[in-house]
Design a protein around this motif. Sequence first.
Motif, PDB file in Angstrom:
ATOM      1  N   ARG A 187       0.825  -1.212   0.000  1.00 62.20           N
ATOM      2  CA  ARG A 187       0.000   0.000   0.000  1.00 62.20           C
ATOM      3  C   ARG A 187       0.858   1.261   0.000  1.00 62.20           C
ATOM      4  O   ARG A 187       0.570   2.229  -0.712  1.00 62.20           O
ATOM      5  CB  ARG A 187      -0.939  -0.014   1.211  1.00 62.20           C
ATOM      6  N   HIS A 188       1.919   1.258   0.803  1.00 57.48           N
ATOM      7  CA  HIS A 188       2.772   2.439   0.902  1.00 57.48           C
ATOM      8  C   HIS A 188       3.981   2.381  -0.022  1.00 57.48           C
ATOM      9  O   HIS A 188       4.685   3.384  -0.174  1.00 57.48           O
ATOM     10  CB  HIS A 188       3.253   2.623   2.341  1.00 57.48           C
ATOM     11  N   GLY A 189       4.228   1.224  -0.621  1.00 61.57           N
ATOM     12  CA  GLY A 189       5.435   1.066  -1.420  1.00 61.57           C
ATOM     13  C   GLY A 189       5.201   0.949  -2.907  1.00 61.57           C
ATOM     14  O   GLY A 189       6.136   0.656  -3.660  1.00 61.57           O
ATOM     15  N   THR A 190       3.954   1.176  -3.371  1.00 56.60           N
ATOM     16  CA  THR A 190       3.656   1.145  -4.798  1.00 56.60           C
ATOM     17  C   THR A 190       3.045   2.473  -5.223  1.00 56.60           C
ATOM     18  O   THR A 190       2.556   3.253  -4.394  1.00 56.60           O
ATOM     19  CB  THR A 190       2.691   0.007  -5.168  1.00 56.60           C
ATOM     20  N   ARG A 191       3.053   2.696  -6.512  1.00 60.12           N
ATOM     21  CA  ARG A 191       2.463   3.905  -7.084  1.00 60.12           C
ATOM     22  C   ARG A 191       1.785   3.522  -8.390  1.00 60.12           C
ATOM     23  O   ARG A 191       2.289   2.692  -9.146  1.00 60.12           O
ATOM     24  CB  ARG A 191       3.553   4.951  -7.316  1.00 60.12           C
ATOM     25  N   ARG A 192       0.645   4.140  -8.642  1.00 60.50           N
ATOM     26  CA  ARG A 192      -0.067   3.873  -9.887  1.00 60.50           C
ATOM     27  C   ARG A 192       0.699   4.470 -11.063  1.00 60.50           C
ATOM     28  O   ARG A 192       1.155   5.616 -11.013  1.00 60.50           O
ATOM     29  CB  ARG A 192      -1.480   4.449  -9.837  1.00 60.50           C
ATOM     30  N   THR A 193       0.864   3.713 -12.102  1.00 55.84           N
ATOM     31  CA  THR A 193       1.584   4.169 -13.290  1.00 55.84           C
ATOM     32  C   THR A 193       0.624   4.897 -14.239  1.00 55.84           C
ATOM     33  O   THR A 193      -0.608   4.795 -14.094  1.00 55.84           O
ATOM     34  CB  THR A 193       2.216   2.981 -14.029  1.00 55.84           C
ATOM     35  N   PRO A 194       1.157   5.636 -15.217  1.00 59.44           N
ATOM     36  CA  PRO A 194       0.271   6.291 -16.199  1.00 59.44           C
ATOM     37  C   PRO A 194      -0.640   5.311 -16.934  1.00 59.44           C
ATOM     38  O   PRO A 194      -1.719   5.687 -17.397  1.00 59.44           O
ATOM     39  CB  PRO A 194       1.255   6.957 -17.158  1.00 59.44           C
ATOM     40  N   GLU A 195      -0.214   4.053 -17.033  1.00 61.09           N
ATOM     41  CA  GLU A 195      -1.025   3.043 -17.715  1.00 61.09           C
ATOM     42  C   GLU A 195      -2.135   2.479 -16.826  1.00 61.09           C
ATOM     43  O   GLU A 195      -2.967   1.703 -17.292  1.00 61.09           O
ATOM     44  CB  GLU A 195      -0.135   1.904 -18.205  1.00 61.09           C
ATOM     45  N   GLY A 196      -2.121   2.830 -15.539  1.00 60.86           N
ATOM     46  CA  GLY A 196      -3.194   2.402 -14.649  1.00 60.86           C
ATOM     47  C   GLY A 196      -2.874   1.215 -13.766  1.00 60.86           C
ATOM     48  O   GLY A 196      -3.673   0.867 -12.899  1.00 60.86           O
ATOM     49  N   ASP A 197      -1.730   0.569 -13.981  1.00 63.20           N
ATOM     50  CA  ASP A 197      -1.357  -0.525 -13.091  1.00 63.20           C
ATOM     51  C   ASP A 197      -0.453   0.023 -11.983  1.00 63.20           C
ATOM     52  O   ASP A 197      -0.352   1.238 -11.791  1.00 63.20           O
ATOM     53  CB  ASP A 197      -0.709  -1.670 -13.866  1.00 63.20           C
ATOM     54  N   PHE A 198       0.215  -0.873 -11.237  1.00 60.33           N
ATOM     55  CA  PHE A 198       0.987  -0.444 -10.076  1.00 60.33           C
ATOM     56  C   PHE A 198       2.423  -0.966 -10.162  1.00 60.33           C
ATOM     57  O   PHE A 198       2.668  -2.068 -10.655  1.00 60.33           O
ATOM     58  CB  PHE A 198       0.339  -0.945  -8.779  1.00 60.33           C
ATOM     59  N   ALA A 199       3.357  -0.163  -9.670  1.00 59.19           N
ATOM     60  CA  ALA A 199       4.763  -0.553  -9.623  1.00 59.19           C
ATOM     61  C   ALA A 199       5.337  -0.119  -8.284  1.00 59.19           C
ATOM     62  O   ALA A 199       4.905   0.890  -7.702  1.00 59.19           O
ATOM     63  CB  ALA A 199       5.554   0.091 -10.761  1.00 59.19           C
ATOM     64  N   PHE A 200       6.304  -0.879  -7.775  1.00 55.15           N
ATOM     65  CA  PHE A 200       6.956  -0.494  -6.526  1.00 55.15           C
ATOM     66  C   PHE A 200       7.793   0.762  -6.751  1.00 55.15           C
ATOM     67  O   PHE A 200       8.361   0.977  -7.830  1.00 55.15           O
ATOM     68  CB  PHE A 200       7.826  -1.636  -5.997  1.00 55.15           C
ATOM     69  N   THR A 201       7.875   1.586  -5.717  1.00 54.71           N
ATOM     70  CA  THR A 201       8.562   2.873  -5.836  1.00 54.71           C
ATOM     71  C   THR A 201      10.075   2.755  -5.726  1.00 54.71           C
ATOM     72  O   THR A 201      10.788   3.682  -6.120  1.00 54.71           O
ATOM     73  CB  THR A 201       8.069   3.855  -4.760  1.00 54.71           C
ATOM     74  N   PHE A 202      10.604   1.649  -5.194  1.00 52.79           N
ATOM     75  CA  PHE A 202      12.049   1.565  -5.046  1.00 52.79           C
ATOM     76  C   PHE A 202      12.712   1.509  -6.418  1.00 52.79           C
ATOM     77  O   PHE A 202      12.144   1.011  -7.401  1.00 52.79           O
ATOM     78  CB  PHE A 202      12.466   0.365  -4.190  1.00 52.79           C
ATOM     79  N   ASP A 203      13.925   2.037  -6.491  1.00 51.64           N
ATOM     80  CA  ASP A 203      14.691   2.026  -7.733  1.00 51.64           C
ATOM     81  C   ASP A 203      15.138   0.594  -8.011  1.00 51.64           C
ATOM     82  O   ASP A 203      15.845  -0.003  -7.187  1.00 51.64           O
ATOM     83  CB  ASP A 203      15.899   2.949  -7.593  1.00 51.64           C
ATOM     84  N   PRO A 204      14.757   0.014  -9.152  1.00 51.32           N
ATOM     85  CA  PRO A 204      15.149  -1.382  -9.421  1.00 51.32           C
ATOM     86  C   PRO A 204      16.660  -1.574  -9.494  1.00 51.32           C
ATOM     87  O   PRO A 204      17.138  -2.709  -9.393  1.00 51.32           O
ATOM     88  CB  PRO A 204      14.468  -1.691 -10.755  1.00 51.32           C
ATOM     89  N   ARG A 205      17.433  -0.499  -9.613  1.00 50.73           N
ATOM     90  CA  ARG A 205      18.890  -0.633  -9.597  1.00 50.73           C
ATOM     91  C   ARG A 205      19.407  -1.092  -8.244  1.00 50.73           C
ATOM     92  O   ARG A 205      20.559  -1.520  -8.125  1.00 50.73           O
ATOM     93  CB  ARG A 205      19.545   0.683 -10.017  1.00 50.73           C
ATOM     94  N   HIS A 206      18.560  -1.012  -7.208  1.00 48.81           N
ATOM     95  CA  HIS A 206      18.957  -1.541  -5.903  1.00 48.81           C
ATOM     96  C   HIS A 206      19.176  -3.057  -5.943  1.00 48.81           C
ATOM     97  O   HIS A 206      19.817  -3.619  -5.046  1.00 48.81           O
ATOM     98  CB  HIS A 206      17.906  -1.211  -4.841  1.00 48.81           C
ATOM     99  N   ARG A 207      18.637  -3.706  -6.940  1.00 49.22           N
ATOM    100  CA  ARG A 207      18.805  -5.152  -7.038  1.00 49.22           C
ATOM    101  C   ARG A 207      20.169  -5.542  -7.601  1.00 49.22           C
ATOM    102  O   ARG A 207      20.533  -6.719  -7.590  1.00 49.22           O
ATOM    103  CB  ARG A 207      17.698  -5.751  -7.905  1.00 49.22           C
ATOM    104  N   ARG A 208      20.913  -4.571  -8.093  1.00 49.79           N
ATOM    105  CA  ARG A 208      22.244  -4.873  -8.598  1.00 49.79           C
ATOM    106  C   ARG A 208      23.199  -5.124  -7.436  1.00 49.79           C
ATOM    107  O   ARG A 208      23.074  -4.532  -6.362  1.00 49.79           O
ATOM    108  CB  ARG A 208      22.753  -3.706  -9.443  1.00 49.79           C
ATOM    109  N   ARG A 209      24.166  -5.973  -7.667  1.00 54.92           N
ATOM    110  CA  ARG A 209      25.121  -6.316  -6.613  1.00 54.92           C
ATOM    111  C   ARG A 209      26.137  -5.202  -6.404  1.00 54.92           C
ATOM    112  O   ARG A 209      26.513  -4.492  -7.334  1.00 54.92           O
ATOM    113  CB  ARG A 209      25.841  -7.623  -6.978  1.00 54.92           C
ATOM    114  N   PHE A 210      26.559  -5.044  -5.137  1.00 58.85           N
ATOM    115  CA  PHE A 210      27.602  -4.079  -4.814  1.00 58.85           C
ATOM    116  C   PHE A 210      28.928  -4.526  -5.422  1.00 58.85           C
ATOM    117  O   PHE A 210      29.218  -5.714  -5.521  1.00 58.85           O
ATOM    118  CB  PHE A 210      27.805  -3.958  -3.302  1.00 58.85           C
TER     119      PHE A 210
END
Length: 295
Positions: A187-210
Amino acid sequence: MPAAAFESLTVDAEGLPLHVRQRGPQGAPAVLLLHGWLDHSHSFDPLCEHLPEAWRTVLLDFRGMGESGHVGPGAAYHFSDHLLDVEATLDGLALPPVHLVGHSLGGIVALAYAAARPERVKSLTLIESLGPSGGPPTGAVQRLRGFLGDSRRPPNRKRYPTVEAAAERLRQANPTLSPDAARLFARHGTRRTPEGDFAFTFDPRHRRRFGQGFDEAQWLALEAAVTCPVQLLRGTEGLSPAPELLEARLAALRTLAAPPRFFEGGHHVHLEQPAAIAAAIAAFVATPATEASSS
């Protein structure tokens, strides 16, 4: 007190806006809560309902997570950047020495910050957190290879038809997460996209390894540098370092106030047992040794 009592603010981290929420700006003591990887500050909402209203309670969204800003094109996220997030919050809100509470990644950041800035931290409460899994020095080359490989991979922001579908995906990734906790995160970690669906707000680049990380000797040296009182709260079904590492890590924390305390639950035990975890934090913060600590 409900989460609505928190005021949303923005602090500056060298040009990057960080979202923080604060309750009781005139209160004391000052307590800063740091969330886990890909989580956000609302993960502490149930816990905060049971924390003393007299405290100055501050919640931070790490860069690239929650409602905080994302780094620009060509940039990456590094562990040490999150220490800058903590420092920017303390400076931006003119906070006195704080009691740090960190879950998972937030606990790792809190411990490292306390080692680097002992004069700014009064105590540490680590929830399901006792350091990174850096591995032996021989892993350094493979870590760099992984970092370079991930940098070629385009960020992939998955879409979900509903918030409930996003919550279900969280439960698939973390089966110990309760339905209520998953809904809170979504509920607090997603945002509605212009297309009407939902995506998480975190930057997906966080999934890259250090590209760099602490090996075990380095991490033990950081633990040994912590001078404030420390308490460790764990879930009975939570995560833990390998048995051969656990004893050494506990021994390196010279200011560990007591053996780790266990509460029924998994890795997000503070969401499963918010009243009990809050009571443990409040009692620890109120101890004379903890309140007196500032160096």
